[in-house]
Design a protein around this motif. Sequence first.
Motif, PDB file in Angstrom:
ATOM      1  N   LYS A 149       1.486  13.483  -9.665  1.00 21.17           N
ATOM      2  CA  LYS A 149       2.591  12.928 -10.412  1.00 21.17           C
ATOM      3  C   LYS A 149       3.737  11.774  -9.614  1.00 21.17           C
ATOM      4  CE  LYS A 149       1.546  15.843 -14.431  1.00 21.17           C
ATOM      5  NZ  LYS A 149       1.248  16.516 -15.427  1.00 21.17           N
ATOM      6  N   LYS A 150       3.937  13.159  -8.177  1.00 22.91           N
ATOM      7  CA  LYS A 150       4.804  12.034  -7.184  1.00 22.91           C
ATOM      8  C   LYS A 150       4.541  10.930  -6.966  1.00 22.91           C
ATOM      9  CE  LYS A 150       5.853  13.366  -2.425  1.00 22.91           C
ATOM     10  NZ  LYS A 150       5.332  13.345  -1.682  1.00 22.91           N
ATOM     11  N   ARG A 151       2.926  10.675  -6.493  1.00 21.58           N
ATOM     12  CA  ARG A 151       3.224   9.778  -5.850  1.00 21.58           C
ATOM     13  C   ARG A 151       2.723   8.286  -7.191  1.00 21.58           C
ATOM     14  NH1 ARG A 151      -1.837  10.951  -1.585  1.00 21.58           N
ATOM     15  NH2 ARG A 151      -1.109  12.457  -0.456  1.00 21.58           N
ATOM     16  N   ARG A 152       2.454   8.649  -8.413  1.00 21.62           N
ATOM     17  CA  ARG A 152       2.686   7.778  -9.252  1.00 21.62           C
ATOM     18  C   ARG A 152       4.053   7.284  -9.337  1.00 21.62           C
ATOM     19  NH1 ARG A 152       2.427  10.702 -14.784  1.00 21.62           N
ATOM     20  NH2 ARG A 152       4.580  11.118 -14.170  1.00 21.62           N
ATOM     21  N   ASP A 153       5.093   8.373  -9.469  1.00 18.48           N
ATOM     22  CA  ASP A 153       6.234   8.167 -10.126  1.00 18.48           C
ATOM     23  C   ASP A 153       7.235   7.246  -8.921  1.00 18.48           C
ATOM     24  OD1 ASP A 153       6.091   9.343 -12.429  1.00 18.48           O
ATOM     25  OD2 ASP A 153       7.268  11.667 -10.753  1.00 18.48           O
ATOM     26  N   GLU A 154       6.244   7.657  -7.323  1.00 19.36           N
ATOM     27  CA  GLU A 154       7.174   6.491  -6.180  1.00 19.36           C
ATOM     28  C   GLU A 154       6.160   5.320  -6.613  1.00 19.36           C
ATOM     29  OE1 GLU A 154       6.685  10.170  -2.722  1.00 19.36           O
ATOM     30  OE2 GLU A 154       4.960   9.177  -2.691  1.00 19.36           O
ATOM     31  N   VAL A 155       5.351   4.913  -7.186  1.00 14.92           N
ATOM     32  CA  VAL A 155       4.692   3.892  -7.627  1.00 14.92           C
ATOM     33  C   VAL A 155       5.424   3.106  -8.501  1.00 14.92           C
ATOM     34  CG1 VAL A 155       3.141   2.085  -8.113  1.00 14.92           C
ATOM     35  CG2 VAL A 155       2.305   3.899  -6.081  1.00 14.92           C
ATOM     36  N   ARG A 156       5.601   3.738  -9.389  1.00 14.24           N
ATOM     37  CA  ARG A 156       6.724   3.175 -10.884  1.00 14.24           C
ATOM     38  C   ARG A 156       8.245   2.851  -9.909  1.00 14.24           C
ATOM     39  NH1 ARG A 156       4.604   7.413 -15.706  1.00 14.24           N
ATOM     40  NH2 ARG A 156       2.180   6.370 -16.069  1.00 14.24           N
ATOM     41  N   ASP A 157       8.253   3.623  -9.609  1.00 18.08           N
ATOM     42  CA  ASP A 157       9.667   3.823  -9.246  1.00 18.08           C
ATOM     43  C   ASP A 157      10.050   2.730  -7.894  1.00 18.08           C
ATOM     44  OD1 ASP A 157      10.029   5.229  -6.591  1.00 18.08           O
ATOM     45  OD2 ASP A 157      10.901   6.692  -7.825  1.00 18.08           O
ATOM     46  N   GLY A 158       9.332   1.921  -7.257  1.00 18.10           N
ATOM     47  CA  GLY A 158       9.427   1.208  -6.215  1.00 18.10           C
ATOM     48  C   GLY A 158       9.502   1.516  -4.636  1.00 18.10           C
ATOM     49  N   SER A 159       9.945   3.219  -4.711  1.00 14.74           N
ATOM     50  CA  SER A 159       9.579   3.804  -3.336  1.00 14.74           C
ATOM     51  C   SER A 159       9.006   4.034  -2.990  1.00 14.74           C
ATOM     52  CB  SER A 159      10.754   4.628  -3.869  1.00 14.74           C
ATOM     53  OG  SER A 159       9.683   5.546  -4.306  1.00 14.74           O
ATOM     54  N   VAL A 160       7.845   3.523  -3.101  1.00 16.67           N
ATOM     55  CA  VAL A 160       6.414   3.327  -2.105  1.00 16.67           C
ATOM     56  C   VAL A 160       5.723   1.375  -2.587  1.00 16.67           C
ATOM     57  CG1 VAL A 160       6.237   5.401  -1.066  1.00 16.67           C
ATOM     58  CG2 VAL A 160       4.091   4.597  -3.735  1.00 16.67           C
ATOM     59  N   GLN A 161       4.858   1.108  -1.716  1.00  9.35           N
ATOM     60  CA  GLN A 161       3.985   0.062  -2.209  1.00  9.35           C
ATOM     61  C   GLN A 161       2.571   0.189  -2.004  1.00  9.35           C
ATOM     62  OE1 GLN A 161       5.382  -2.568  -3.725  1.00  9.35           O
ATOM     63  NE2 GLN A 161       7.358  -1.795  -3.911  1.00  9.35           N
ATOM     64  N   PRO A 162       1.582   0.136  -2.812  1.00 11.38           N
ATOM     65  CA  PRO A 162       0.323   0.171  -3.160  1.00 11.38           C
ATOM     66  C   PRO A 162      -0.401  -0.718  -2.651  1.00 11.38           C
ATOM     67  CG  PRO A 162       1.178   0.181  -5.411  1.00 11.38           C
ATOM     68  CD  PRO A 162       2.132  -0.345  -4.448  1.00 11.38           C
ATOM     69  N   ILE A 163      -1.358  -0.276  -1.672  1.00 15.56           N
ATOM     70  CA  ILE A 163      -2.381  -1.821  -1.495  1.00 15.56           C
ATOM     71  C   ILE A 163      -3.526  -2.085  -1.904  1.00 15.56           C
ATOM     72  CG2 ILE A 163      -0.553  -1.711   0.551  1.00 15.56           C
ATOM     73  CD1 ILE A 163      -3.183  -0.262   2.181  1.00 15.56           C
ATOM     74  N   LEU A 164      -4.792  -2.430  -1.669  1.00 18.34           N
ATOM     75  CA  LEU A 164      -5.383  -2.637  -2.190  1.00 18.34           C
ATOM     76  C   LEU A 164      -6.365  -1.507  -1.675  1.00 18.34           C
ATOM     77  CD1 LEU A 164      -6.791  -6.769  -2.565  1.00 18.34           C
ATOM     78  CD2 LEU A 164      -5.964  -4.153  -4.473  1.00 18.34           C
ATOM     79  N   GLY A 165      -6.974  -1.174  -2.133  1.00 17.21           N
ATOM     80  CA  GLY A 165      -8.473   0.245  -1.397  1.00 17.21           C
ATOM     81  C   GLY A 165      -8.888  -0.936   0.034  1.00 17.21           C
ATOM     82  N   GLU A 166      -9.264  -1.644  -0.203  1.00 18.18           N
ATOM     83  CA  GLU A 166     -10.022  -3.096   0.397  1.00 18.18           C
ATOM     84  C   GLU A 166      -8.965  -2.663   2.251  1.00 18.18           C
ATOM     85  OE1 GLU A 166      -9.989  -4.103  -2.375  1.00 18.18           O
ATOM     86  OE2 GLU A 166     -11.705  -3.352  -2.830  1.00 18.18           O
ATOM     87  N   GLU A 167      -7.930  -2.880   1.850  1.00 16.71           N
ATOM     88  CA  GLU A 167      -6.665  -3.206   2.937  1.00 16.71           C
ATOM     89  C   GLU A 167      -6.856  -1.580   4.224  1.00 16.71           C
ATOM     90  OE1 GLU A 167      -4.118  -4.091   6.122  1.00 16.71           O
ATOM     91  OE2 GLU A 167      -5.992  -5.500   4.494  1.00 16.71           O
ATOM     92  N   ALA A 168      -6.568  -0.622   1.995  1.00 18.67           N
ATOM     93  CA  ALA A 168      -6.137   0.554   3.349  1.00 18.67           C
ATOM     94  C   ALA A 168      -7.395   0.914   4.403  1.00 18.67           C
ATOM     95  CB  ALA A 168      -6.292   1.814   2.093  1.00 18.67           C
ATOM     96  N   LEU A 169      -8.779   0.612   3.187  1.00 13.67           N
ATOM     97  CA  LEU A 169      -9.759   0.877   4.698  1.00 13.67           C
ATOM     98  C   LEU A 169     -10.154   0.216   5.747  1.00 13.67           C
ATOM     99  CD1 LEU A 169     -12.570   1.382   1.852  1.00 13.67           C
ATOM    100  CD2 LEU A 169     -11.423   3.268   2.680  1.00 13.67           C
TER     101      LEU A 169
END
Length: 60
Positions: free
Chosen positions: A31-51
Amino acid sequence: MSRAILAEKLVESLEFDTDPKIQAAWTTEAKKRRDEVRDGSVQPILGEEALAQVRRLLGQ
């Protein structure tokens, strides 16, 4: 954001055979990670880029 909602629902639907304290800790972290994505404090990246990033780090 729809992927975050889907992930939340998937986590909620799982049957856990783990210690309730461990389950609660994972739920809190998710939930903490979900909230960080929602509030813009972290930017998600595609799984392919993470790998790709992990592969680059391991190749060094």
